[in-house]
Design an enzyme around this catalytic site. Sequence first.
Site, PDB file in Angstrom:
ATOM      1  N   SER A 158      41.958  49.907  45.066  1.00 59.32           N
ATOM      2  CA  SER A 158      42.789  51.057  45.810  1.00 59.32           C
ATOM      3  C   SER A 158      42.009  52.107  44.709  1.00 59.32           C
ATOM      4  O   SER A 158      41.369  51.839  44.039  1.00 59.32           O
ATOM      5  CB  SER A 158      43.804  50.878  45.715  1.00 59.32           C
ATOM      6  OG  SER A 158      44.190  49.685  46.040  1.00 59.32           O
TER       7      SER A 158
HETATM    8  N1  SAH Z   1      45.707  45.475  44.950  1.00 58.50           N
HETATM    9  C1  SAH Z   1      44.429  45.292  44.763  1.00 58.50           C
HETATM   10  C2  SAH Z   1      43.339  45.885  46.788  1.00 58.50           C
HETATM   11  C3  SAH Z   1      43.670  45.075  47.377  1.00 58.50           C
HETATM   12  S1  SAH Z   1      42.899  45.060  48.978  1.00 58.50           S
HETATM   13  C4  SAH Z   1      43.331  45.861  43.549  1.00 58.50           C
HETATM   14  O1  SAH Z   1      44.219  46.909  42.536  1.00 58.50           O
HETATM   15  O2  SAH Z   1      42.298  46.145  43.510  1.00 58.50           O
HETATM   16  C5  SAH Z   1      43.664  43.824  49.834  1.00 58.50           C
HETATM   17  C6  SAH Z   1      43.514  42.889  49.084  1.00 58.50           C
HETATM   18  O3  SAH Z   1      45.522  41.793  50.019  1.00 58.50           O
HETATM   19  C7  SAH Z   1      42.509  41.592  49.438  1.00 58.50           C
HETATM   20  O4  SAH Z   1      42.154  41.087  48.898  1.00 58.50           O
HETATM   21  C8  SAH Z   1      43.231  40.728  50.822  1.00 58.50           C
HETATM   22  O5  SAH Z   1      42.475  39.433  51.080  1.00 58.50           O
HETATM   23  C9  SAH Z   1      44.888  40.306  50.089  1.00 58.50           C
HETATM   24  N2  SAH Z   1      45.512  39.910  51.156  1.00 58.50           N
HETATM   25  C10 SAH Z   1      46.126  40.020  52.825  1.00 58.50           C
HETATM   26  N3  SAH Z   1      46.884  39.628  53.233  1.00 58.50           N
HETATM   27  C11 SAH Z   1      47.245  39.175  52.352  1.00 58.50           C
HETATM   28  C12 SAH Z   1      48.728  38.357  52.806  1.00 58.50           C
HETATM   29  N4  SAH Z   1      49.070  38.107  53.321  1.00 58.50           N
HETATM   30  N5  SAH Z   1      48.864  37.442  51.184  1.00 58.50           N
HETATM   31  C13 SAH Z   1      48.808  37.660  49.895  1.00 58.50           C
HETATM   32  N6  SAH Z   1      47.297  38.656  50.227  1.00 58.50           N
HETATM   33  C14 SAH Z   1      46.940  39.199  50.573  1.00 58.50           C
END
Ligand code: SAH
Length: 225
Positions: free
Chosen positions: A67
């Site tokens: 992010s």
């Molecule tokens: N917080 C992260 C960025 C997140 S991007 C950082 O600081 O780098 C969003 C992430 O959510 C992705 O890696 C994706 O694979 C994950 N994701 C999507 N759906 C999800 C779910 N239902 N449960 C857990 N993770 C999920």
Amino acid sequence: MNRQQQMLDEISMDAELTAEMTGRSAFSPDTMEAMASVPRNQFVPEELLAQAYYNIPLPIGHGQTISQPYMVALMTDLLDPKPEYNCLEVGTGSGYQAAVLSRLVKKVYSVEINPVLHLQAKARLERLNFNNIDCILGGEKLGFIEHAPYDGILVTAAADQIPPALIDQLTNGGRMLIPVGPQHLGQTLYLVDKNKQGKVNKKPLLAVRFVPLLPVKESSGREPG
Ligand code: SAH
């Protein structure tokens, strides 16, 4: 001025610019210290190292992103983290948001649905000695029921609506930040408060852009609220 200091200054400027929507014209010194203490260059792919301290999201592979630093600071700050807090993050990704939050609370459980990203983030956070973060591979159920309820929940992928399963995992008095809305229409960051009596208040704050929250095998079995 070094690039990281510039990133912190840009975050503070963005906070001022969005104050009308977020209700905060400046983030707390604790939030800013946490942002300063986590080396973002350790969380981005090597070929993007030169951009590690730009105030922008960056691709981390698998169609996912780390992010924007301002968004990480905003969500951390709005959670009003306290040292005794037990927290949940949905969407570990690179592990950066979990790392920042972990500086301000007792424990962070961070769930990731992608096994490769999960393993990478887990190894990275261990190598960097973030000892109060547990990385969990998710996919069966939304969130992480084993250690619920949580004082704070950060969801870093966009849901179609606020999942009742996650509201259930909040303590009375707890709070969740979650982006809501379909990607093509734009999304809104919601502040969800559960008061001491368990009454839930959902407050839309500002337009954001996140990758979509992927469906898990077992839904909560309840109608979306
Ligand atoms: N917080 C992260 C960025 C997140 S991007 C950082 O600081 O780098 C969003 C992430 O959510 C992705 O890696 C994706 O694979 C994950 N994701 C999507 N759906 C999800 C779910 N239902 N449960 C857990 N993770 C999920």
